[in-house]
Design a protein around this motif. Sequence first.
Motif, short mmCIF file in Angstrom:
data_model
loop_
_atom_site.label_atom_id
_atom_site.label_comp_id
_atom_site.label_asym_id
_atom_site.label_seq_id
_atom_site.Cartn_x
_atom_site.Cartn_y
_atom_site.Cartn_z
N VAL A 1 0.84 -1.20 0.00
CA VAL A 1 0.00 0.00 0.00
C VAL A 1 0.87 1.25 0.00
O VAL A 1 0.66 2.20 -0.76
CB VAL A 1 -0.95 0.00 1.22
N LEU A 2 1.91 1.23 0.86
CA LEU A 2 2.81 2.39 0.92
C LEU A 2 3.47 2.63 -0.43
O LEU A 2 3.62 3.76 -0.87
CB LEU A 2 3.87 2.17 1.99
N ILE B 1 16.31 2.10 -0.15
CA ILE B 1 15.50 1.62 0.98
C ILE B 1 16.10 0.35 1.55
O ILE B 1 16.25 0.18 2.76
CB ILE B 1 14.04 1.38 0.53
N TYR B 2 16.47 -0.53 0.61
CA TYR B 2 17.08 -1.80 0.99
C TYR B 2 18.33 -1.57 1.84
O TYR B 2 18.50 -2.14 2.91
CB TYR B 2 17.41 -2.54 -0.30
N VAL C 1 5.94 -4.95 15.15
CA VAL C 1 5.22 -4.69 13.90
C VAL C 1 5.21 -5.95 13.05
O VAL C 1 4.24 -6.25 12.35
CB VAL C 1 5.86 -3.50 13.14
N GLY C 2 6.28 -6.74 13.15
CA GLY C 2 6.37 -7.99 12.40
C GLY C 2 5.60 -9.14 13.01
O GLY C 2 5.69 -10.26 12.54
N ALA D 1 11.13 -4.28 9.59
CA ALA D 1 12.20 -3.32 9.36
C ALA D 1 12.04 -2.67 7.98
O ALA D 1 12.21 -1.46 7.81
CB ALA D 1 13.56 -4.00 9.47
N TYR D 2 11.68 -3.50 6.97
CA TYR D 2 11.45 -2.94 5.63
C TYR D 2 10.28 -1.97 5.63
O TYR D 2 10.32 -0.91 5.00
CB TYR D 2 11.21 -4.06 4.61
N LEU D 3 9.24 -2.34 6.36
CA LEU D 3 8.06 -1.47 6.42
C LEU D 3 8.47 -0.09 6.93
O LEU D 3 8.12 0.94 6.36
CB LEU D 3 7.00 -2.10 7.33
#
Lengths: 325, 500, 322
Positions: C30-31, C51-52, C261-262, C280-282
Amino acid sequence: MSEQALPAGVKTAGIRRHSGELRALAARWGIYVFLVLFIVVSGIVAPSFLHARNLSNLVIQLVPLALVALGQCLVIMARGLDLSVASVMATAAVVGTSFSGDNHAVLPIIVVAVLIGAATGLVNGLLVTKRQVSPFLATLASMIVLQGLRFAWTHGAPTGAMPPFFRALGTQSWHQVPLSLFVLVPIAAVVGIVVHRTILGRKIYIIGGNPVAAGLLGYPVAVITIGAYVASGCLAAIAGLILGGYAEIVDNSVGSGFELDSIVAAVIGGFALSGGRGTIPGALAGAAVLVLVSNIVLLVGLPVQFQIILKGLVIVLAAACYRTR
Amino acid sequence: MLSVSGISKYFPGVQALSDISLDVAAGEIHALVGENGAGKSTLTKVIAGVQPPDEGELRLDGRVVKWHGPAEAKAAGIHVIYQEFVLFPHLTVAENIFVGQAPRTRLGLLDRKGAVTAAREVLARLGVALDPQRLVESLTVADQQMVEIAKALIHRPKVLILDEPTAVIAGQEVVLLFERIRRLRDEGVAVIYISHRLEEIFQLCDQLTVIKDGRVVGSRKVSEVSRADLITMMVGRDLSHLFPPKPALTAAQQEPAVVLIAEGIDLGRRVRGAGLSLRAGTITGLAGLVGAGRSELAMAIFGGLPMDSGSVTCDGKTIRHMTPAMAISLGIGFVTEDRKGQGLAMLLDVAANITAASLGTVQSGPFLDRGKEQEVAESGIANYRVVCRGPSNPVATMSGGNQQKLLIARWARTCRRVLILDEPTRGVDVGARTEIYRIMRDLAAQGIAILMISSELPEVIGMSDSVYVMREGVIAGFLEGDAITEEAVMELATHHAQAA
Amino acid sequence: MSISSPAKSPTFRPSPHVIRLGLVVLFIAVLIVIGSVLTDRFARSTNFLNIYEQSTDLALVSLGQTLTILTGGIDLSVGSQISLLSVLTSGLINGDGSLVLPVCAGVIALGVLIGVVNGLGVVFLRIHPLIVTLGMGAVLQGVALLYALGPAGSTPDGFDALAYSRVGGLSVSATITVLLYLLVAFLMRRTATGRAIYATGDEPAAAVLLGLPVRRVTVLVYALCGFFCALTAIYLVSRFGTGQPYAGTYYTLESVTPVVVGGTMLSGGRGGVIGTLLGAYLLSVLNNLLNFMHVSTQIQLIAQGLIIMVAVSAYVERKKVA
C-alpha cells in the motif's frame, strides 16, 4: 503451616518460617536502613555532603524525579509500566516556554501541560485496557508520537523562556527549604494516603496482585487502571514544568532518562513489575537513593560516568534483594 | 524395574513425603492411590527428576540413579503424563509430540516431514483423527490428552507414569486408553497409574500402593483387596464420616424457596442452552467431566463471562447481562476453581484478601478503617479456622486448604443468597476437606443456596441434595435424593444417547 | 473417534502469524502504491535499492531482539552495547588497517560476552529481564563514556566499503543481513534449539518439566543479541567513519518496533524473525516515503508511533476467557 499435625519436619518448617519473616522484614524496612546508612557514610566520607547547600541542592534534584516516580508507582502497582513520562515532561517544559514568558502565563501553562499529561495517560490507559496492548508497547508508542508532535510544534528547537515563577520554583529556596518541596510534599502525601489508606488504594493493589480476581470481585478494573495512567501523565507534566524551571534552557531533551529512572526508583522502593507490591514511602526513598548515588560520586571525586554505572548496579542489586522465592 | 526407597521431601511448612518406598516391576500396572494432597504428585516429580528428594534413593533396573533435572530421567526411560498437561499451545501437534526428542535428518536438523508422518502414525494407532500440523491451542481438552499420550508412546518408555489420565476423557476414549496401557504392560513397560477412581483401579491395575499424608499406608495385590478395604486404607476411616450428614428435610424445607434460576444460557460452543435452579438451604451439585462446561456456566451465572443469551433470575429480578458487581450486590458469591489465578492476590496479606469482596463494610468515608478490617479478618480467621499467623500473614505462604478456607471466609461475608464453589477441595488435604464440607453445610443451614462444581464423585454424592450433570455444554440430567449414585452420574456425564 | 486417514486433514488454515506477515506485506505494498502515485521518483529501482540499504542497521539489532522476545524476555541494553562497541571499534582501530580484523573479532567476542552476562543474570538472579538489561545498559553506557566522551578514533581507508559497497546495485551489507535472517529463520525451524526457544517463551513451566534446556537457551538468546549488537556497531562505524558513545541510544527502544510490527508477541513463544525483517522494511519504506513527501522527521516519528499502536492493537488476540 498445614493444619494437619505433622509428626516430623515441624522443626524445619519453623526455622524456615522464621527466615521468611526476616526476609519480609528486610524487604519492608531495608530501603530505609540503607538510605540512613548511605547518608551517614556519605557524611563521613565527604563532609561537604551534609552542608545545607548541598542538601538543599539534592532536594531540588530529587523533586522532579520523586513526582514522576509517584505516578510510575501507581501504574506499576496496577501491573503496568509508563515509558511515556519523559516525553510528557519535555512536552510540558516546551509548553512552559511557548507562552509569553512572564508570570501572567503561569496558570494557562499549568492547565495546558497537565491536560497534555492527562490525555497521554488516557491514551495509554485505553490502549492497555480496551485493546489489551502490553503497557510497554502502548506507552512506547505514545512516547514516540508525543515526541513527534513536540518536534513538529517547536520545529526542532524550542525558543522562549520559562516564566520566572517556574524558574523560582525549580531553583529557589526559602530559608534553605527548596520551594519545589512545597509542591512535592502535599502531592506525595495525597498519593500516599490514597494508596495506603483508602478503599481505592486497596483496589489498585488487588488489581495489580490479581487482575482476574479483581474483575470477579466487581472492581472497575479498566477505570482504575486508566486512572493510574492519567495520574502518571499529570504528575509527569508537573515534574516537567519544575525541571524546565530548573534547567533554564529548555530543549527537547528535558526529562530524558526519567522514564527509566522512575522505574528504577520504584524497583528500589520495593515495587514488583508483576504488580501488587511496594509502598509509596519506599519509592520516595528509592528516588532519594538514586539522587544520592549521583551526588556522592561527584563529592568523592569519581568521574561523572560512575553515576550511571552505579545506577545500573543498584537497580539489579535492589531487584535481586526483593525477589520473592 | 523401578524401586523407590525411603524417599522424603520437605517444603517450607509441609513435609510432603516421608519415607516412601515403592517397587514397580516391569510388565506391571501399579496403582498409586491416595486422596488429594496425599503426596502423589510430589512423588511423581521426584521420580521424574523435577524435584530432588531430601532423603532416600531411586533405583532403575537395579542401579541407583540420581537425576539432575527431568531431561536425565527422560533419557533413562521415565516418562510422565501429568494431570495438568505439559503442552505448548502455540506449537503444532507434531512439534509437541516430538519436543526435545525430534527425529533428525542426517545433517542433524529436525526432520519436519518425518515428524509429521510419525506423529500421524502414532495418532492413528491411538485411533484419533488429528491433523499433526494443527496448533495445540485449537484442540479440545480430550484431544490434548491424546497428544500427551502420543508423546509418551513415541518415547518407548521403560517406566510410564500417568497422573489421573481419565479426568478429562470418557467412554470409548477410556477404553482405548486402557487397551493401550495394557499393551504397553505386555511389552514390558512398568506403569504407575495414579487415580482415585476406584473402579479404574480394579479394572486395570495389578498392584496398588496407598499413600496418605505423605506416607505409605500399604501395598497390596489388587486381586486381594476389596473396595471397602481400599477406601478404609485411603481415608483411614469410613468414607461416610468424611461428609457431614445431610439434614433430614422438614415439611417446610421440602419445598424450599427457589433463590436463583438460570435459563437458556449460551456461551459460545462451551455452554448451550443450560439452565438450573438453586433452592435456599440446599447444596446442589454440578457434575460432569472436565471440559463439559461446568465452570463456564458458573462463570456466566456470576457475570465473569458475558453470556451470549439466557438470563439469571435472582430474588425475582431477571438479569440478562450479569456482571460480577451486580452478582455480588444480589448476594451471590463465587469461590473459583483456580485459587491463584482467579481468587487470591498472593502477595497481599490475609486481611486484604478476606475483605476484598466486602470493602464497603470496612470503609469510613473514602478511607479504609484499619481497625475494622483487622476485626473482620480476625473473625473470619476464627470462624473458618484459617490457620495463619494472623491478619497480616502473606497468603502466598499458606497451604492450599487454608487458602481455600480464606476464600470461603471472603465470600461468606457477602453471599446472602447463593454461594458457588468450583472444585472446593482441589489440592486440599483431608483435614481441611472435612472442615470445608462442614462449613458448606453450616452455610446451607443458614438458608444460603450452594452450587458445588465437583469432579470427585464421592464428594458429589456425599454432599449434594440434588445434582445437575453436564455433558458437552448441555445439562444432561438432574438427580435428586437417593437417585444420586455414582453410576447414574457417570451415565449422564458420558453417554451420548441419554437426553436431558 | 474412528481411525483417521491422513487425507481427511482439514483445509489449510494459515496460522495467525502467517496472516500477520501477510498484513505487513500488504501494508508495504500500500505504501509503495501511495508513493508511486505521489511522486514518480519513488518507484524507481534506485530508490528501492536505497530503501534496501537503509534498513540494515535496524534490521541487524532487531534480529537479536526478536530472539530475546521470543523467549518472553527483552534486551534493553542493546543501545548501550552498540554505543560501547562502536567507540571501542573505532577507538582501538584508530586508523590502523592492520588492526581491523583483530579489533572486530574482539568487539564481537565482547558483545557475545555481554550477552552471556545478561543471560546469566536473567537465569540466576531470577529478575525480570527488563530490569537486568536496564541495569546492564546503564553500566555499559557509563563505561562507554569513561572510554570516550565524544567520537573516538578513526577508521582506515576502505573500511567504509563494509557499509557502502554494492554488487550489481544491491547493498552488500543489507544482503548479508538478509542472509543472516534466512539462516536464523532456518535454524529456528529446523533445530532442536530453535524449537526450545519457542517452547521456553510459550510455556516456561512446561519447558522445565520436560527437561528442555531452558537456562542454556536463555543465555544463548542474549548472547546472540550481543553478537548482533556487535555487528550493528561495526556496521555503524563503517558507515559514519567513527564510533561515538551515544551511537546506539536510539536503538534501545527502536529495536523493539520491527519485532512487534512484524507480529512477534512480547509475551513470548509466538512470531518469528522473518516478520521482523518485513517490519524493518516497512519502517524503512515509510521513512523513505515521508522523506519524499518532504515531511519533517517529526512527522516520521508520529507516523512510526502510530504504526506501533495500530499494529499491536490489531494483532492482539481476543482475550481468552478465564
